[in-house]
Scaffold this motif. Structure first.
Motif, PDB file in Angstrom:
ATOM      1  N   LYS A 193     -16.494 -12.312  28.323  1.00 14.64           N
ATOM      2  CA  LYS A 193     -16.181 -13.282  27.760  1.00 14.64           C
ATOM      3  C   LYS A 193     -16.302 -13.415  26.317  1.00 14.64           C
ATOM      4  CE  LYS A 193     -17.131 -16.462  31.732  1.00 14.64           C
ATOM      5  NZ  LYS A 193     -18.101 -17.322  32.361  1.00 14.64           N
ATOM      6  N   PRO A 194     -15.251 -13.942  25.676  1.00 13.89           N
ATOM      7  CA  PRO A 194     -15.174 -13.994  23.939  1.00 13.89           C
ATOM      8  C   PRO A 194     -16.846 -14.506  23.550  1.00 13.89           C
ATOM      9  CG  PRO A 194     -13.172 -14.693  24.623  1.00 13.89           C
ATOM     10  CD  PRO A 194     -13.899 -14.543  26.311  1.00 13.89           C
ATOM     11  N   GLN A 195     -16.962 -15.625  24.073  1.00 10.47           N
ATOM     12  CA  GLN A 195     -18.343 -16.038  23.601  1.00 10.47           C
ATOM     13  C   GLN A 195     -19.515 -15.549  23.654  1.00 10.47           C
ATOM     14  OE1 GLN A 195     -16.101 -17.476  26.001  1.00 10.47           O
ATOM     15  NE2 GLN A 195     -16.128 -19.567  26.119  1.00 10.47           N
ATOM     16  N   VAL A 196     -19.734 -14.630  24.865  1.00  8.92           N
ATOM     17  CA  VAL A 196     -20.645 -13.763  25.180  1.00  8.92           C
ATOM     18  C   VAL A 196     -20.729 -12.726  24.106  1.00  8.92           C
ATOM     19  CG1 VAL A 196     -21.968 -12.331  26.923  1.00  8.92           C
ATOM     20  CG2 VAL A 196     -20.898 -14.547  27.647  1.00  8.92           C
ATOM     21  N   LYS A 197     -19.481 -12.221  24.089  1.00 10.56           N
ATOM     22  CA  LYS A 197     -19.170 -10.986  23.134  1.00 10.56           C
ATOM     23  C   LYS A 197     -19.568 -11.293  21.660  1.00 10.56           C
ATOM     24  CE  LYS A 197     -16.147  -7.286  22.222  1.00 10.56           C
ATOM     25  NZ  LYS A 197     -14.358  -7.157  22.084  1.00 10.56           N
ATOM     26  N   GLU A 198     -19.178 -12.526  21.273  1.00  5.76           N
ATOM     27  CA  GLU A 198     -19.412 -12.991  20.108  1.00  5.76           C
ATOM     28  C   GLU A 198     -20.924 -13.194  19.646  1.00  5.76           C
ATOM     29  OE1 GLU A 198     -16.883 -16.065  18.416  1.00  5.76           O
ATOM     30  OE2 GLU A 198     -15.077 -14.898  19.082  1.00  5.76           O
ATOM     31  N   GLY A 199     -21.436 -13.808  20.987  1.00  4.11           N
ATOM     32  CA  GLY A 199     -22.938 -14.098  20.708  1.00  4.11           C
ATOM     33  C   GLY A 199     -23.811 -13.049  20.652  1.00  4.11           C
TER      34      GLY A 199
ATOM     35  N   LYS B  58     -15.839 -17.804  11.774  1.00  2.90           N
ATOM     36  CA  LYS B  58     -14.548 -17.190  11.048  1.00  2.90           C
ATOM     37  C   LYS B  58     -14.703 -16.157  10.164  1.00  2.90           C
ATOM     38  CE  LYS B  58     -11.761 -19.704   7.371  1.00  2.90           C
ATOM     39  NZ  LYS B  58     -10.688 -19.143   6.981  1.00  2.90           N
ATOM     40  N   PHE B  59     -15.910 -16.058   9.614  1.00  2.00           N
ATOM     41  CA  PHE B  59     -16.459 -14.906   8.999  1.00  2.00           C
ATOM     42  C   PHE B  59     -16.242 -13.469   9.826  1.00  2.00           C
ATOM     43  CE2 PHE B  59     -19.531 -12.029   7.020  1.00  2.00           C
ATOM     44  CZ  PHE B  59     -19.165 -11.741   5.645  1.00  2.00           C
ATOM     45  N   TRP B  60     -17.111 -13.317  10.767  1.00  5.49           N
ATOM     46  CA  TRP B  60     -17.167 -12.447  11.421  1.00  5.49           C
ATOM     47  C   TRP B  60     -16.124 -12.005  12.426  1.00  5.49           C
ATOM     48  CZ3 TRP B  60     -20.953  -8.970   9.812  1.00  5.49           C
ATOM     49  CH2 TRP B  60     -22.111  -9.568   9.309  1.00  5.49           C
ATOM     50  N   PHE B  61     -15.571 -13.079  13.100  1.00  5.14           N
ATOM     51  CA  PHE B  61     -14.545 -12.735  14.389  1.00  5.14           C
ATOM     52  C   PHE B  61     -13.002 -13.095  14.146  1.00  5.14           C
ATOM     53  CE2 PHE B  61     -18.978 -13.409  15.650  1.00  5.14           C
ATOM     54  CZ  PHE B  61     -19.161 -11.986  16.309  1.00  5.14           C
TER      55      PHE B  61
END
Lengths: 194, 313
Positions: free
Chosen positions: A9-15, B12-15
């Motif tokens: 999930k993108p949110q989990v990956k980004e988190g 925005k900066f990282w992703f």
């Protein structure tokens, strides 16, 4: 399967990545902070991990002070018959442009490491290396002395009408200090001697 | 500012997806520097530094530098013979070529980084700040999309009829940028912690280190006013290198200033790899659309000159 889908999930990956960035930057900046008990305690949990993976860093480039001496090192080998051989480390200001460029690793090692106390544990290795390199079975080296030749860079005097000394008029390295002396043993001349 | 806005800036900066051109160009430049180290600076002396009969013995390094703690060092896995080390050096050169041309890009960068790491642990006394910087950014380059463009990998993809990779999250490239900013941050803080940089005498002493002389520039090195001006310029631009470089309006001015700083040092002071490791990393700050525009113009101009040359002959 459910776990894989959750991680994707993108949110989990980004988190997860954000957490890694924050932790990494926190410890890296702590690593670079001035020496203190707080710094020592902060980096302690990650110290071995950082050292193992080469994540330790230090960027005190030309700072806080630039050295005020010029110097070079020489090793003097004394052979059994009393003859001496001077082994001069590459002196950059006496080489052509290409060799100065090519031999950067020798400059770094012979100027910033070899003659200084931080390197003292490695001086016997150096002596044995030089001994093996110039060994002659009929006339073996008996001893080696590692000498540092140096001179202070003339001080910048802003109150003087001529405050600086031109680059071309830098004084020669006339002071000498023997930093290490080594007496050879027969086993030192075997290849791979420790 | 709200908390949600702060999170939006962070994301925005990282992703926020971006074209991989800057990091792909950086891969090529990084590869050129690695090749320079492997071929020119190590060359025939590789074994002298790292081999079984090197200047420093491994036992002394483990005892006095590693302090008997574990360190990553692939060279320990090699048979302790001159031939094995020569073969490893050759493999290192070949992988550096692969990295530069972008063949198996990520794996090539990974191997090169692990080799740098091993060499730096095996003999830590022959590396300058440039070598250390290349090691520091290596893992982030390996994790980036550095092979998406200007690479053999992308040619192979095209040949196979696979679609071109689109814009991607640039977090690894951002980490390379952050690493560069960290360098300027620490060196700036250390400089203002001393006396020479604050009284304006630092460049005078730096230009008189005779083991680092490169090309003469007496107009600068013998002029007290210019030496002082360069002293202050260094402090200002290094401060900008970790602060205003992040703002769109000022970024390119800072990049030009840093480029001039490093190029000036490189002209007067002989520190191979060091200055170019930093100059090349500035590329990662160029916006993809600007870089692609410049590359497009260069391509167009070179095609035109080739056509003109053809017409003349």
């Amino acid at each position: 399967m459910a776990l894989t889908n959750f991680i994707r999930k993108p949110q989990v990956k980004e988190g997860g990545l954000s957490l890694i960035f924050v932790v990494f930057l926190f410890f890296t900046i702590s690593w670079l902070a001035p020496e203190s008990t707080l710094r020592t305690n902060t980096i302690e949990p990650v110290k071995q991990f950082y050292l193992f993976w080469g994540l330790d860093q230090n960027w005190k480039l030309f700072s806080p002070e630039i050295r005020k001496i010029n110097f070079h090192t020489e090793a003097i080998l004394t052979f059994a018959d009393g003859n001496r051989l001077i082994v001069e480390m590459p002196r950059m200001n006496r080489l052509n442009y290409w060799d100065r460029f090519r031999l950067e690793k020798f400059r770094k090692w012979s100027v910033d490491s070899l003659p200084w106390p931080d390197y003292k544990e490695f001086w016997p290795d150096f002596a044995r290396y030089i001994g093996r390199k110039y060994n002659n079975n009929n006339n073996q080296p008996q001893s080696l002395s590692l000498n540092l030749y140096y001179i202070e860079i003339p001080t910048l005097d802003l109150n003087h009408p001529h405050p600086l000394v031109p680059v071309t008029e830098m004084p020669p390295h006339t002071k000498i200090n023997t930093v290490f002396f080594y007496r050879y043993q027969p086993a030192d001349f075997k290849s791979g001697a420790l | 500012m709200t908390f949600a806005a702060l999170i939006a800036v962070w994301r925005k900066f990282w992703f926020e997806p971006q074209d991989a051109s800057p990091v792909a160009l950086y891969r090529i430049l990084y590869g050129i520097l690695i090749l320079q180290i492997a071929v020119v600076h190590l060359g025939e002396n590789f074994s002298q530094w790292y081999g079984p009969n090197a200047v420093m013995t491994l036992s002394a390094v483990i005892k006095h530098f590693w302090l008997n703690e574990p360190r990553f060092d692939m060279l320990l896995l090699l048979p302790q013979t001159e031939g094995a080390f020569a073969a490893f050096h050759l493999v290192f050169v070949m992988v550096a070529v692969a990295l530069t041309v972008g063949f198996c890009s990520r794996y090539s960068v990974l191997f090169v980084w692990l080799t740098l790491l091993s060499m730096h642990h095996h003999d830590p006394f022959n590396i300058n700040g440039g070598d250390a910087f290349l090691r520091a950014v290596g893992p982030w380059l390996a994790l980036s999309h550095c092979g998406d463009k200007f690479s053999v990998d992308s040619l192979i993809r095209r040949k196979k009829g696979l679609p071109e990779p689109g814009p991607s999250a640039p977090w690894a490239q951002r980490m390379i940028q952050v690493q560069l900013a960290i360098v300027y941050w620490q060196t700036f803080c250390c400089k203002i912690g001393g006396t020479q940089w604050l009284d304006g005498s630092a460049i005078y002493y730096a230009t008189r280190l005779d083991d680092m002389f490169r090309f003469p520039a007496p107009i600068i090195s013998n002029n007290i006013y210019l030496l002082k001006a360069l002293n202050w310029f260094t402090l200002v631009i290094e401060f900008a290198g970790w602060t205003v470089i992040w703002f769109k309006e000022s970024c390119y001015y800072v990049l030009i200033g840093l480029f001039c700083l490093h190029l000036g040092i490189d002209y007067m002071i002989n520190l191979p790899v060091f200055e170019w490791a930093f100059i090349f990393t500035l590329v990662t700050f160029i916006r993809p659309e600007d870089l692609n525009y410049v590359l497009h113009r260069v391509k167009k101009l070179s095609l035109k000159s080739v056509r003109n040359a053809g017409a003349i002959t």
